[in-house]
Design an enzyme around this catalytic site. Structure first.
Site, PDB file in Angstrom:
ATOM      1  N   ASP A 178      35.973 -21.773  12.016  1.00 19.37           N
ATOM      2  CA  ASP A 178      35.116 -20.652  12.407  1.00 19.37           C
ATOM      3  C   ASP A 178      35.924 -19.782  13.375  1.00 19.37           C
ATOM      4  O   ASP A 178      36.105 -20.127  14.538  1.00 19.37           O
ATOM      5  CB  ASP A 178      33.849 -21.199  13.061  1.00 19.37           C
ATOM      6  CG  ASP A 178      32.960 -20.094  13.631  1.00 19.37           C
ATOM      7  OD1 ASP A 178      33.324 -18.902  13.501  1.00 19.37           O
ATOM      8  OD2 ASP A 178      31.905 -20.430  14.200  1.00 19.37           O
ATOM      9  N   LYS A 180      32.061  -8.454  16.004  1.00 16.68           N
ATOM     10  CA  LYS A 180      32.715  -8.908  17.238  1.00 16.68           C
ATOM     11  C   LYS A 180      34.141  -8.384  17.343  1.00 16.68           C
ATOM     12  O   LYS A 180      34.776  -8.486  18.380  1.00 16.68           O
ATOM     13  CB  LYS A 180      32.697 -10.437  17.305  1.00 16.68           C
ATOM     14  CG  LYS A 180      31.280 -10.972  17.434  1.00 16.68           C
ATOM     15  CD  LYS A 180      31.203 -12.462  17.613  1.00 16.68           C
ATOM     16  CE  LYS A 180      29.738 -12.875  17.570  1.00 16.68           C
ATOM     17  NZ  LYS A 180      29.554 -14.316  17.692  1.00 16.68           N
ATOM     18  N   CYS A 199      23.584 -19.939  21.325  1.00 13.85           N
ATOM     19  CA  CYS A 199      23.594 -20.551  19.982  1.00 13.85           C
ATOM     20  C   CYS A 199      24.430 -21.821  19.965  1.00 13.85           C
ATOM     21  O   CYS A 199      25.155 -22.088  18.994  1.00 13.85           O
ATOM     22  CB  CYS A 199      24.102 -19.583  18.923  1.00 13.85           C
ATOM     23  SG  CYS A 199      23.119 -18.109  18.742  1.00 13.85           S
ATOM     24  N   GLN A 247      35.392 -15.940  17.132  1.00 14.25           N
ATOM     25  CA  GLN A 247      35.940 -15.529  18.426  1.00 14.25           C
ATOM     26  C   GLN A 247      37.461 -15.458  18.379  1.00 14.25           C
ATOM     27  O   GLN A 247      38.077 -14.611  19.033  1.00 14.25           O
ATOM     28  CB  GLN A 247      35.508 -16.513  19.525  1.00 14.25           C
ATOM     29  CG  GLN A 247      34.007 -16.592  19.751  1.00 14.25           C
ATOM     30  CD  GLN A 247      33.420 -15.325  20.365  1.00 14.25           C
ATOM     31  OE1 GLN A 247      34.113 -14.536  20.991  1.00 14.25           O
ATOM     32  NE2 GLN A 247      32.127 -15.136  20.188  1.00 14.25           N
ATOM     33  N   HIS A 300      29.051 -23.317  17.262  1.00 14.73           N
ATOM     34  CA  HIS A 300      27.952 -22.354  17.207  1.00 14.73           C
ATOM     35  C   HIS A 300      26.946 -22.879  16.179  1.00 14.73           C
ATOM     36  O   HIS A 300      27.330 -23.523  15.208  1.00 14.73           O
ATOM     37  CB  HIS A 300      28.540 -21.011  16.751  1.00 14.73           C
ATOM     38  CG  HIS A 300      27.626 -19.847  16.810  1.00 14.73           C
ATOM     39  ND1 HIS A 300      26.616 -19.636  15.887  1.00 14.73           N
ATOM     40  CD2 HIS A 300      27.564 -18.790  17.666  1.00 14.73           C
ATOM     41  CE1 HIS A 300      25.999 -18.504  16.170  1.00 14.73           C
ATOM     42  NE2 HIS A 300      26.538 -17.972  17.255  1.00 14.73           N
TER      43      HIS A 300
HETATM   44  C1  LIG Z   1      29.025 -15.028  16.870  1.00 12.14           C
HETATM   45  C2  LIG Z   1      29.532 -16.295  16.328  1.00 12.14           C
HETATM   46  C3  LIG Z   1      29.136 -16.767  15.075  1.00 12.14           C
HETATM   47  C4  LIG Z   1      28.135 -16.063  14.215  1.00 12.14           C
HETATM   48  O1  LIG Z   1      28.429 -14.718  13.961  1.00 12.14           O
HETATM   49  P1  LIG Z   1      27.324 -13.871  13.187  1.00 12.14           P
HETATM   50  O2  LIG Z   1      27.878 -12.501  13.144  1.00 12.14           O
HETATM   51  O3  LIG Z   1      26.068 -13.950  13.991  1.00 12.14           O
HETATM   52  O4  LIG Z   1      27.163 -14.492  11.857  1.00 12.14           O
HETATM   53  C5  LIG Z   1      29.665 -17.954  14.627  1.00 12.14           C
HETATM   54  N1  LIG Z   1      30.538 -18.641  15.365  1.00 12.14           N
HETATM   55  C6  LIG Z   1      30.954 -18.210  16.571  1.00 12.14           C
HETATM   56  C7  LIG Z   1      31.951 -19.016  17.330  1.00 12.14           C
HETATM   57  C8  LIG Z   1      30.463 -17.028  17.090  1.00 12.14           C
HETATM   58  O5  LIG Z   1      30.873 -16.620  18.295  1.00 12.14           O
END
Ligand SMILES: *Cc1c(COP(=O)(O)O)cnc(C)c1O
Length: 425
Positions: A218, A244, A382, A221, A141
């Site tokens: 990260d 999320k 993104c 998800q 992302h």
């Molecule tokens: C949504 C997402 C982000 C960023 O999340 P934010 O709430 O916009 O900071 C980073 N990495 C992944 C894989 C995402 O799906």
């Protein structure tokens, strides 16, 4: 994310998705009502961008504002103490959720993006030098690309990018080959928001650790779709974002090993992160407070606590099984549509399906299926470098959550067929 053992699956009570749906007020909404037209039931397949909120989260936030709201940490009065206890209780809850070794390893941030920026701006600035390498993947992302590019511009670090194969599987041989004497950090997704690919996080960490390289994952998800144990992963930094995970916007989480937090200089300066301030020298609090300048998102913290309770009560394994069924069913149904191409077919992937339809621009597809009440995301998600990798400008993406149903998959499939008819594709 560990594999489900069959024993757990066999013992789990049946997953009652209709009862789950009743917890989410917005899911009973009808969209596109017009005069003389009844409208369409909302089919929300955009949880990968942001998930809807259950009544339990909404109520917890409202109740907190109605009964216990005050600023935290500094007050002696009863509401401030109650609010402080409630907010700090969420830190314990997040620590347990990730199986972190201590509450002091949990830093609250603005979102996942902010958490990665924190690591880049503190750990990165302090410990990386010109020529040092950060290894990431082509499926990151933008939140896990751009902070490192900013550091690249500032300090002259080098970014190394691990490719994926045509299914979207991370190339682990290439990864291992990229780990060299100048590698100072690995920053990798635990689950792609576009492909659904779940990366082999334990192996990623193990290979890096053998060479003394710290790893950031990260988990934006991954925490939604499976169980995460930061101690089992032995990961150095882990980030996710509350919205999320069925929680509110405005709040993210950074888990970091305390040995790192202890060495990292402050990020933002201000109130709440200091021990003592004077013009002859200011001293800072210990982590995690050192990294939480200013009034934190207090109400949002309460919401995240309620969201974690909600997910835990349903059971993360039960949720994963339910989503897996949706993923399999949707993959099977969508695959029957002529000209539909699914981008991301890695084994063991999470319930996210990106796709293109020959002869239809994803943006047009999204606009038309919306007329049927079906909410999907279209665009680059993104992840522009990943789009380039697959030679496409954009995709449509259906992302599934704990509240989606097979009937909603049918609605998606029907609406995509209608789109094809509409465009004669
Ligand atoms: C949504 C997402 C982000 C960023 O999340 P934010 O709430 O916009 O900071 C980073 N990495 C992944 C894989 C995402 O799906």
């Amino acid at each position: 994310m560990n594999r489900l053992s069959p024993a757990i699956a066999a013992e789990a009570p049946p997953y009652d998705v209709e009862r789950v749906r009743a917890d989410f007020p917005v899911l009973s909404r009808v969209v596109h009502e017009r005069k003389g037209k009844p409208g369409r039931p909302l089919v929300y397949l955009d949880s990968g961008a942001s998930a809807q909120k259950p009544r339990q989260v909404i109520d917890a936030m409202v109740r907190f504002m109605e009964e216990d709201y005050a600023n935290i940490h500094r007050g002696v009065h009863v509401l401030s103490q109650r609010a402080t206890d409630a907010f700090e209780g969420v830190r314990d809850k997040v620590a347990a959720f990730l199986n972190a070794p201590s509450r002091d390893t949990i830093v609250f941030t603005g979102n996942a993006t902010d958490a990665i920026n924190l690591v880049a701006a503190t750990y990165g600035r302090a410990f990386l030098e010109a020529g040092d390498e950060v290894v990431l993947s082509i499926m990151e992302h933008h939140a896990n690309i751009v902070p490192w590019q900013l550091l690249q511009a500032e300090k002259g670090i080098v970014l190394k990018v691990v490719p994926v194969d045509d299914d979207g599987v991370l190339d682990m041989d290439a990864y291992a080959a990229l780990l060299g004497p100048r590698t100072k950090l690995v920053a990798m997704t635990h689950c792609s928001n576009v492909l659904g690919t779940v990366t082999p996080a334990r192996q990623i960490v193990r290979l890096a650790r053998e060479r003394g390289i710290p790893v950031l994952l990260d988990g934006s998800q991954a925490v939604v779709h499976g169980r995460v144990d930061v101690q089992d992963l032995d990961v150095d930094f882990y980030v996710f974002t509350a919205h999320k995970l069925y929680g509110p916007t405005g709040l993210g989480v950074l888990y970091a090993k305390y040995e790192h937090l202890k060495r990292m200089p402050p990020y933002r300066g201000g109130g709440d992160m200091i021990q003592s301030v004077s013009f002859s020298g200011t001293t800072f609090k210990e982590p995690p407070m050192r990294f939480e300048a200013g009034t934190p998102p207090i109400v949002e913290g309460i919401g995240l606590g309620a969201a974690i309770d909600y997910v835990e009560a349903l059971g993360r394994d039960a949720i994963a099984l339910h989503e897996h069924d949706l993923l399999n069913y949707a993959t099977q149904q969508l695959s029957q549509i002529d000209g539909l191409r699914i981008i991301g077919t890695a084994p063991g992937k999470a319930a996210i399906i990106s796709f293109t339809v020959e002869g239809v621009h994803p943006h047009d597809l999204g606009t038309v299926v919306d007329q049927y009440g079906v909410a999907v995301r279209v665009g680059q998600h993104c992840a522009e470098p990943l789009m380039d990798r697959f030679g496409i400008g954009s995709t449509a993406r259906a992302s599934f959550a704990l509240y989606n149903t097979r009937a909603e998959v049918d609605a998606l499939v029907d609406s995509v067929r209608a789109v094809k008819e509409f465009f004669g594709a």
